[in-house]
Design a protein around this motif. Structure first.
Motif, PDB file in Angstrom:
ATOM      1  N   THR A  80      12.636 -64.012 -24.117  1.00 58.15           N
ATOM      2  CA  THR A  80      13.970 -63.785 -24.660  1.00 58.15           C
ATOM      3  C   THR A  80      14.060 -62.348 -25.148  1.00 58.15           C
ATOM      4  O   THR A  80      13.140 -61.843 -25.805  1.00 58.15           O
ATOM      5  N   LEU A  81      15.170 -61.690 -24.832  1.00 57.33           N
ATOM      6  CA  LEU A  81      15.445 -60.322 -25.263  1.00 57.33           C
ATOM      7  C   LEU A  81      16.686 -60.309 -26.137  1.00 57.33           C
ATOM      8  O   LEU A  81      17.611 -61.100 -25.939  1.00 57.33           O
ATOM      9  N   ASN A  82      16.719 -59.399 -27.094  1.00 55.04           N
ATOM     10  CA  ASN A  82      17.961 -59.107 -27.807  1.00 55.04           C
ATOM     11  C   ASN A  82      18.200 -57.607 -27.714  1.00 55.04           C
ATOM     12  O   ASN A  82      17.309 -56.812 -27.985  1.00 55.04           O
ATOM     13  N   ILE A  83      19.401 -57.244 -27.292  1.00 54.51           N
ATOM     14  CA  ILE A  83      19.759 -55.834 -27.140  1.00 54.51           C
ATOM     15  C   ILE A  83      20.938 -55.534 -28.042  1.00 54.51           C
ATOM     16  O   ILE A  83      21.967 -56.216 -27.997  1.00 54.51           O
ATOM     17  N   ARG A  84      20.792 -54.519 -28.878  1.00 55.15           N
ATOM     18  CA  ARG A  84      21.903 -53.994 -29.676  1.00 55.15           C
ATOM     19  C   ARG A  84      22.327 -52.684 -29.010  1.00 55.15           C
ATOM     20  O   ARG A  84      21.556 -51.726 -28.980  1.00 55.15           O
ATOM     21  N   PHE A  85      23.549 -52.659 -28.470  1.00 52.46           N
ATOM     22  CA  PHE A  85      23.917 -51.581 -27.569  1.00 52.46           C
ATOM     23  C   PHE A  85      25.156 -50.820 -28.027  1.00 52.46           C
ATOM     24  O   PHE A  85      26.019 -51.349 -28.731  1.00 52.46           O
ATOM     25  N   ASN A  86      25.194 -49.549 -27.631  1.00 53.46           N
ATOM     26  CA  ASN A  86      26.295 -48.680 -28.025  1.00 53.46           C
ATOM     27  C   ASN A  86      27.398 -48.677 -26.970  1.00 53.46           C
ATOM     28  O   ASN A  86      27.411 -49.500 -26.047  1.00 53.46           O
ATOM     29  N   ASP A  87      28.316 -47.717 -27.108  1.00 54.72           N
ATOM     30  CA  ASP A  87      29.510 -47.729 -26.267  1.00 54.72           C
ATOM     31  C   ASP A  87      29.283 -47.163 -24.874  1.00 54.72           C
ATOM     32  O   ASP A  87      30.243 -47.002 -24.112  1.00 54.72           O
ATOM     33  N   LEU A  88      28.032 -46.882 -24.504  1.00 51.87           N
ATOM     34  CA  LEU A  88      27.719 -46.541 -23.123  1.00 51.87           C
ATOM     35  C   LEU A  88      27.562 -47.781 -22.245  1.00 51.87           C
ATOM     36  O   LEU A  88      27.473 -47.661 -21.020  1.00 51.87           O
ATOM     37  N   HIS A  89      27.495 -48.947 -22.885  1.00 55.89           N
ATOM     38  CA  HIS A  89      27.195 -50.175 -22.153  1.00 55.89           C
ATOM     39  C   HIS A  89      28.202 -51.266 -22.521  1.00 55.89           C
ATOM     40  O   HIS A  89      28.917 -51.185 -23.510  1.00 55.89           O
TER      41      HIS A  89
ATOM     42  N   SER B 225      20.777 -47.249 -28.047  1.00 56.88           N
ATOM     43  CA  SER B 225      20.697 -48.702 -27.931  1.00 56.88           C
ATOM     44  C   SER B 225      19.241 -49.139 -28.055  1.00 56.88           C
ATOM     45  O   SER B 225      18.323 -48.409 -27.694  1.00 56.88           O
ATOM     46  N   GLY B 226      19.034 -50.344 -28.572  1.00 56.32           N
ATOM     47  CA  GLY B 226      17.677 -50.852 -28.774  1.00 56.32           C
ATOM     48  C   GLY B 226      17.475 -52.204 -28.133  1.00 56.32           C
ATOM     49  O   GLY B 226      18.324 -53.097 -28.244  1.00 56.32           O
ATOM     50  N   LEU B 227      16.347 -52.356 -27.441  1.00 53.28           N
ATOM     51  CA  LEU B 227      15.994 -53.617 -26.788  1.00 53.28           C
ATOM     52  C   LEU B 227      14.726 -54.151 -27.433  1.00 53.28           C
ATOM     53  O   LEU B 227      13.734 -53.432 -27.545  1.00 53.28           O
ATOM     54  N   GLN B 228      14.761 -55.417 -27.843  1.00 56.82           N
ATOM     55  CA  GLN B 228      13.604 -56.053 -28.450  1.00 56.82           C
ATOM     56  C   GLN B 228      13.268 -57.346 -27.714  1.00 56.82           C
ATOM     57  O   GLN B 228      14.156 -58.167 -27.451  1.00 56.82           O
ATOM     58  N   VAL B 229      11.981 -57.504 -27.375  1.00 52.23           N
ATOM     59  CA  VAL B 229      11.494 -58.779 -26.862  1.00 52.23           C
ATOM     60  C   VAL B 229      11.211 -59.670 -28.065  1.00 52.23           C
ATOM     61  O   VAL B 229      10.415 -59.304 -28.940  1.00 52.23           O
ATOM     62  N   THR B 230      11.846 -60.815 -28.142  1.00 52.54           N
ATOM     63  CA  THR B 230      11.716 -61.656 -29.328  1.00 52.54           C
ATOM     64  C   THR B 230      10.815 -62.867 -29.127  1.00 52.54           C
ATOM     65  O   THR B 230      10.357 -63.461 -30.100  1.00 52.54           O
ATOM     66  N   THR B 231      10.561 -63.252 -27.871  1.00 51.90           N
ATOM     67  CA  THR B 231       9.607 -64.336 -27.632  1.00 51.90           C
ATOM     68  C   THR B 231       9.164 -64.318 -26.174  1.00 51.90           C
ATOM     69  O   THR B 231       9.928 -63.943 -25.285  1.00 51.90           O
TER      70      THR B 231
ATOM     71  N   GLY C 242      27.205 -53.520 -29.931  1.00 55.45           N
ATOM     72  CA  GLY C 242      27.281 -54.830 -29.317  1.00 55.45           C
ATOM     73  C   GLY C 242      25.946 -55.535 -29.416  1.00 55.45           C
ATOM     74  O   GLY C 242      24.909 -54.930 -29.705  1.00 55.45           O
ATOM     75  N   SER C 243      25.965 -56.829 -29.165  1.00 56.92           N
ATOM     76  CA  SER C 243      24.740 -57.626 -29.216  1.00 56.92           C
ATOM     77  C   SER C 243      24.740 -58.636 -28.082  1.00 56.92           C
ATOM     78  O   SER C 243      25.708 -59.375 -27.906  1.00 56.92           O
ATOM     79  N   ILE C 244      23.658 -58.633 -27.299  1.00 61.04           N
ATOM     80  CA  ILE C 244      23.491 -59.614 -26.233  1.00 61.04           C
ATOM     81  C   ILE C 244      22.082 -60.177 -26.297  1.00 61.04           C
ATOM     82  O   ILE C 244      21.119 -59.445 -26.526  1.00 61.04           O
ATOM     83  N   THR C 245      21.977 -61.484 -26.155  1.00 63.35           N
ATOM     84  CA  THR C 245      20.688 -62.157 -26.041  1.00 63.35           C
ATOM     85  C   THR C 245      20.539 -62.649 -24.612  1.00 63.35           C
ATOM     86  O   THR C 245      21.452 -63.296 -24.076  1.00 63.35           O
ATOM     87  N   ILE C 246      19.408 -62.319 -23.995  1.00 58.99           N
ATOM     88  CA  ILE C 246      19.165 -62.682 -22.602  1.00 58.99           C
ATOM     89  C   ILE C 246      17.898 -63.530 -22.514  1.00 58.99           C
ATOM     90  O   ILE C 246      16.838 -63.137 -23.025  1.00 58.99           O
ATOM     91  N   HIS C 247      18.008 -64.691 -21.903  1.00 56.80           N
ATOM     92  CA  HIS C 247      16.876 -65.590 -21.673  1.00 56.80           C
ATOM     93  C   HIS C 247      16.453 -65.461 -20.205  1.00 56.80           C
ATOM     94  O   HIS C 247      17.280 -65.640 -19.303  1.00 56.80           O
ATOM     95  N   ILE C 248      15.202 -65.154 -19.988  1.00 57.09           N
ATOM     96  CA  ILE C 248      14.680 -64.926 -18.638  1.00 57.09           C
ATOM     97  C   ILE C 248      13.612 -65.971 -18.333  1.00 57.09           C
ATOM     98  O   ILE C 248      12.722 -66.221 -19.157  1.00 57.09           O
ATOM     99  N   GLU C 249      13.702 -66.576 -17.162  1.00 60.42           N
ATOM    100  CA  GLU C 249      12.648 -67.471 -16.683  1.00 60.42           C
ATOM    101  C   GLU C 249      12.102 -66.937 -15.370  1.00 60.42           C
ATOM    102  O   GLU C 249      12.864 -66.638 -14.446  1.00 60.42           O
TER     103      GLU C 249
END
Length: 383
Positions: A258-267, A234-240, A184-191
């Protein structure tokens, strides 16, 4: 009997259609003409200006139906002068077909269209149906492409029993990998919002950067998991990271990441968002810095469990290439993330060396080999 299309020639003709997302460029019209001539029923399922094509051979509502999925849209070619041959020339020389979409994935579409036409003309199944879903929106947002086709199929009572997506799936050699799922892929924007002030008076400020970087450090240093039977960790990357602060002596009010997480079937996308919100709430309580978050889930993780369908495709690939394909869930996302809600889905296609590059190209013989593999899969499925 009309002559069956050659997969390599059809690839070159498709490349000559300048179908940069979301322009159709004549590609779906070309395919519909070929398919109608072979007895397929074709229906354009355009949505919000996005071109899509549905094609079926055989009876609607057949007890079993084999589906192919692919796309004819391509990414922009960039500066045409950087190309050895014009990006929409479909130039063929020394056994290579050149042009945007040669690898990703007009060749895959040409291969399954050529295989399907030859199959129904020469060895038509006594029962069952073939369904082709071809979109012009895979390289874009994807909201009006394969999703629109599947919604239309549901409304019309059209059903695929299984589906093969023709995306490039092989890293280096034909036959070495079949995709049985995707992360899976999720992008999360945090302020983070604190209290602005003079850097010399830290007791009068609440620094959002300190709170934000603390959260990010926590996230990147704590593994999400250690992988599962069919998925890597699963891998989490800070992209900016940004605060828009030009002054070195001012603590900013806001900071963003901003984070992008590529996640497996545990999540799931929702469970990851909840986990990050909980960690942010803990830091907020300790620092007084408030966090807000928004997210975009590009797709959930999925897996087509090894079984008869996987064995059939892997067996044909092994016979044709001499390689024992790895069953993989690696890589990014594809439209299989939508098809998996409709029926079991696998991905098998060409070697993806030149995807999205200047001088994108593909060996013509490899395209023909892929068409042979698809044809044998159809024969085996309907045997």
């Amino acid at each position: 009997m009309p002559q069956n299309p050659d997969a390599a020639d059809l690839t070159a003709r498709l490349i000559r259609c300048p179908s940069v997302t979301p322009d159709e460029g004549g590609a779906l019209t070309l395919l519909a003409d070929e398919l109608v001539a072979a007895g397929f029923i074709c229906q354009r399922v355009d949505q919000n200006g996005t071109p899509n094509l549905f094609a079926r051979w055989g009876a609607k509502g057949a007890a079993r139906s084999f589906g192919f999925n692919g796309h004819t849209d391509v990414v922009p070619p960039g500066d045409p002068s950087s190309w050895t041959h014009p990006p929409f020339s479909g130039h063929e020389t020394d056994g290579w077909i050149w042009g945007r979409g040669a690898t990703d994935m007009k060749s895959g579409v040409a291969a399954f269209v050529a295989a399907a036409i030859a199959f129904v003309r020469e060895t038509p199944p006594k029962d069952g149906a073939l369904i082709l879903t071809i979109t012009g929106d895979e390289e874009g947002a994807g909201k009006d492409g394969t999703l629109a086709l599947l919604d239309w199929m549901r409304a019309e009572g059209e059903q695929m029993s299984v589906c093969l997506v023709g995306e490039p799936s092989n890293p280096d050699r034909m036959g070495e990998m079949i995709k049985i799922g995707r992360r899976g892929s999720i992008t999360i924007h945090i302020e983070a919002r604190g209290l602005q002030g003079h850097a010399a008076y830290p007791h009068r400020v609440r620094n959002p950067l300190h709170a934000l970087t603390r959260l990010l450090h926590d996230l990147v240093t704590t593994p999400l998991d250690h992988g599962t039977a069919h998925f890597d960790p699963s891998g989490l990357q800070v992209t900016t990271i940004d605060c828009g602060n030009p002054a070195s002596n001012v603590v900013p009010e806001k900071a963003r990441a901003t984070l992008n997480i590529r996640f497996n079937d545990l999540h799931s996308g929702a469970s990851l968002e909840t986990m990050i919100r909980d960690r942010a709430d803990t830091i907020s309580a300790e620092t007084g810095v408030d966090f807000t978050m928004t997210s975009d889930i590009a797709g959930e993780s999925f897996l087509t469990e090894p079984g008869p369908f996987v064995d059939l495709v892997a067996g044909v690939v092994r016979e044709e290439t001499g390689l024992d394909p790895v069953l993989s869930t690696s890589g990014g996302t594809s439209d299989a993330r939508f098809v998996k809600d409709h029926c079991p889905v696998l991905e098998f296609g060409l070697v993806g060396h030149f995807m999205h590059q200047v001088d994108e190209r593909v060996p013509a013989d490899q395209v023909r080999q892929l068409a042979r593999i698809y044809r044998r899969i159809l024969e085996r499925y309907f045997a």
